[in-house]
Design an enzyme around this catalytic site. Structure first.
Site, PDB file in Angstrom:
ATOM      1  N   HIS A  14       0.867  -1.206   0.000  1.00 15.07           N
ATOM      2  CA  HIS A  14       0.000   0.000   0.000  1.00 15.07           C
ATOM      3  C   HIS A  14       0.893   1.243   0.000  1.00 15.07           C
ATOM      4  CE1 HIS A  14      -3.799   2.189   1.377  1.00 15.07           C
ATOM      5  NE2 HIS A  14      -2.876   3.121   1.177  1.00 15.07           N
ATOM      6  N   HIS A  16       1.527   5.442  -1.713  1.00 16.48           N
ATOM      7  CA  HIS A  16       1.170   6.609  -2.531  1.00 16.48           C
ATOM      8  C   HIS A  16       2.441   7.196  -3.121  1.00 16.48           C
ATOM      9  CE1 HIS A  16      -2.974   6.820  -0.918  1.00 16.48           C
ATOM     10  NE2 HIS A  16      -2.398   6.297   0.157  1.00 16.48           N
ATOM     11  N   LYS A 100      -9.129  -0.298  -5.963  1.00 20.02           N
ATOM     12  CA  LYS A 100      -9.185   0.382  -4.668  1.00 20.02           C
ATOM     13  C   LYS A 100     -10.524   1.083  -4.494  1.00 20.02           C
ATOM     14  CE  LYS A 100      -7.894   2.355  -0.881  1.00 20.02           C
ATOM     15  NZ  LYS A 100      -6.695   2.636  -0.151  1.00 20.02           N
ATOM     16  N   HIS A 137     -10.458   1.248   1.658  1.00 27.13           N
ATOM     17  CA  HIS A 137     -10.270   2.254   2.700  1.00 27.13           C
ATOM     18  C   HIS A 137     -11.483   2.074   3.619  1.00 27.13           C
ATOM     19  CE1 HIS A 137      -8.785   6.098   4.418  1.00 27.13           C
ATOM     20  NE2 HIS A 137      -9.993   6.020   4.943  1.00 27.13           N
ATOM     21  N   HIS A 175      -4.587  -0.566   5.965  1.00 30.06           N
ATOM     22  CA  HIS A 175      -4.121   0.228   7.104  1.00 30.06           C
ATOM     23  C   HIS A 175      -5.048   0.126   8.320  1.00 30.06           C
ATOM     24  CE1 HIS A 175      -6.907   2.918   5.075  1.00 30.06           C
ATOM     25  NE2 HIS A 175      -6.021   3.317   4.192  1.00 30.06           N
ATOM     26  N   ASP A 248       1.471   2.663   3.535  1.00 32.84           N
ATOM     27  CA  ASP A 248       0.622   3.842   3.341  1.00 32.84           C
ATOM     28  C   ASP A 248       1.453   5.119   3.363  1.00 32.84           C
ATOM     29  OD1 ASP A 248      -1.644   5.233   2.734  1.00 32.84           O
ATOM     30  OD2 ASP A 248      -2.481   5.186   4.746  1.00 32.84           O
TER      31      ASP A 248
HETATM   32  O1  DOR Z   1      -3.525   9.570   5.587  1.00 33.07           O
HETATM   33  C1  DOR Z   1      -3.849   9.249   4.461  1.00 33.07           C
HETATM   34  N1  DOR Z   1      -3.287   9.801   3.381  1.00 33.07           N
HETATM   35  N2  DOR Z   1      -4.808   8.336   4.315  1.00 33.07           N
HETATM   36  C2  DOR Z   1      -5.315   8.035   3.112  1.00 33.07           C
HETATM   37  O2  DOR Z   1      -6.196   7.210   3.047  1.00 33.07           O
HETATM   38  C3  DOR Z   1      -4.856   8.739   1.894  1.00 33.07           C
HETATM   39  C4  DOR Z   1      -3.523   9.269   2.079  1.00 33.07           C
HETATM   40  C5  DOR Z   1      -3.125  10.271   1.017  1.00 33.07           C
HETATM   41  O3  DOR Z   1      -3.337  10.003  -0.168  1.00 33.07           O
HETATM   42  O4  DOR Z   1      -2.563  11.304   1.372  1.00 33.07           O
HETATM   43 ZN    ZN Z   2      -3.340   5.096   1.553  1.00 35.29          ZN
END
Ligand code: DOR
Ligand code: ZN
Length: 360
Positions: A14, A16, A100, A137, A175, A248
């Site tokens: 997971h 970003h 997702k 999520h 998460h 995450d």
């Molecule tokens: O804290 C988070 N940031 N939780 C999420 O689900 C998305 C993520 C983000 O893309 O910044």
């Molecule tokens: Zn995330």
């Protein structure tokens, strides 16, 4: 106690990576430690088509350093209008590894998310049939539900029904943050697994709120009470294949975090493995790290485990306070008390070694 840790190279299930200058800055951190990562699709606009996922994968590959074999695994962002045929096409052509689901307005860039699970019945049926994992999520967005309860209410009101309605759908509850989520996972069939972040293993809401508000520890789902952190640690180090690594890591420019309305997300990619090693070490469970970090995720996704090995050493090291990203700055998460392990690098597995060692 061993001072050196050798384990099969982990994957991040997971992550970003963003886009543009931010993408170029953050990819090398993950590519240094992890062989593969499940890349979140919550860009602006979100990655909803096979063509968009292909183009995003190309941009990610361009940011991978030449000496890294890192592979991004792409995901499809589900909306109320998702088309089962497009989803199947992306999965069978191996562009998408999973889809997702963000409940609409649950978190960063989720405005196009799903407003009603019923709208996705045909999508879930198709995913169940083709074996495509659904990544959740897991928080409700009902304004009447307290932010600290949103994961539990999601499990009770949404997830239970989803698993009943689609008993063969492969689901990852992303998460997880609560003891109740751990108990639910433990009591439910193997169709569902969960990822756990390093920050939810390391901090509680006191770390975020006592003595001043710390915006860099704000993420969603929000960190909970200490008893939940302890339950997550027990789950991660339990040796159960239902729990595996997902950082995450979610970079946001410093000025958007240190803001009257700060963004949710913790950027932990630069020291992700060090942080997990520290947690497992503190729990005296270093022998369980390889399963959590390197074996259970591939098994759930039906992929082979990695052949290379990652090497870490015990020893304190200094984390940089800030990292430049184009015209922006990022602040990496390095744990509440500094780093106690150091990532040394990757090595090829010895020819006659069939099982890597946890420790030496
Ligand atoms: O804290 C988070 N940031 N939780 C999420 O689900 C998305 C993520 C983000 O893309 O910044
Ligand atoms: Zn995330």
């Amino acid at each position: 106690m061993s001072d050196r840790l050798i384990l099969r190279q982990p994957d991040d299930w997971h992550l970003h990576l963003r886009d543009g200058a931010m993408l170029a800055t953050v990819v090398p951190f993950t590519a240094r430690q992890f062989a593969r990562a499940i890349v979140m699709p919550n860009l602006t606009p979100p990655v909803t088509t096979v063509a968009m996922a292909n183009a995003y994968r190309d941009r990610i590959r361009q940011a991978v350093p030449a000496d890294s074999a890192f592979q991004p695994l792409m995901t499809c962002y589900l909306t109320d209008a998702s088309d089962p045929n497009e989803i199947e096409r992306g999965y069978t052509t191996k562009v998408w590894a999973a889809a997702k689901l963000y409940p609409a307005h649950a978190t960063t860039n989720s405005a196009h998310g799903v407003t009603d699970m019923k709208k996705l019945t045909r999508v879930f049926e198709r995913m169940q049939r083709i074996g495509m994992p659904l990544l959740l999520h897991g928080e409700v967005t009902d304004p009447g539900v307290d932010i600290f309860d949103r994961e539990n209410v999601f499990i009770d009101k949404v997830l239970t029904k989803l698993l009943d309605d689609f008993p063969d759908l492969k689901v990852v509850l992303e998460h997880i943050t609560t003891a109740e989520a751990v108990d639910f996972l433990m009591a439910t069939s193997t169709q569902i697994a969960a990822t756990i972040t390093p920050h939810h293993l390391m901090i509680s809401r006191n770390d975020m709120l006592v003595g001043g508000i710390r915006p860099h520890l704000y993420c969603l789902p929000i960190v909970k009470r200490e008893r939940h952190r302890r339950a997550l640690r027990r789950a991660a180090t339990s040796g159960s294949a239902k729990f595996f690594l997902g950082t995450d890591s979610a970079p946001h420019a410093v000025h958007t975090k240190e803001n009257a309305c700060g963004c949710a997300g913790i950027f932990n990619a630069p020291f992700a493995l060090e942080l997990y090693a520290q947690v497992f070490d503190e729990e005296q469970a270093l022998d369980k790290l390889e399963g959590f970090a390197s074996l259970y995720g591939p098994a759930f996704y039906g992929l082979p485990a990695n052949e290379r090995q990652a090497v870490l050493e015990r020893g304190r090291s200094e984390a940089p306070r800030e990292i430049g990203a184009g015209n922006e700055r990022l602040l990496p998460f390095a744990g509440p008390n500094g780093l106690a392990w150091r990532f040394v690098g990757l090595v090829e597995a010895a020819v006659n070694e069939t099982r890597p060692r946890a420790g030496s």
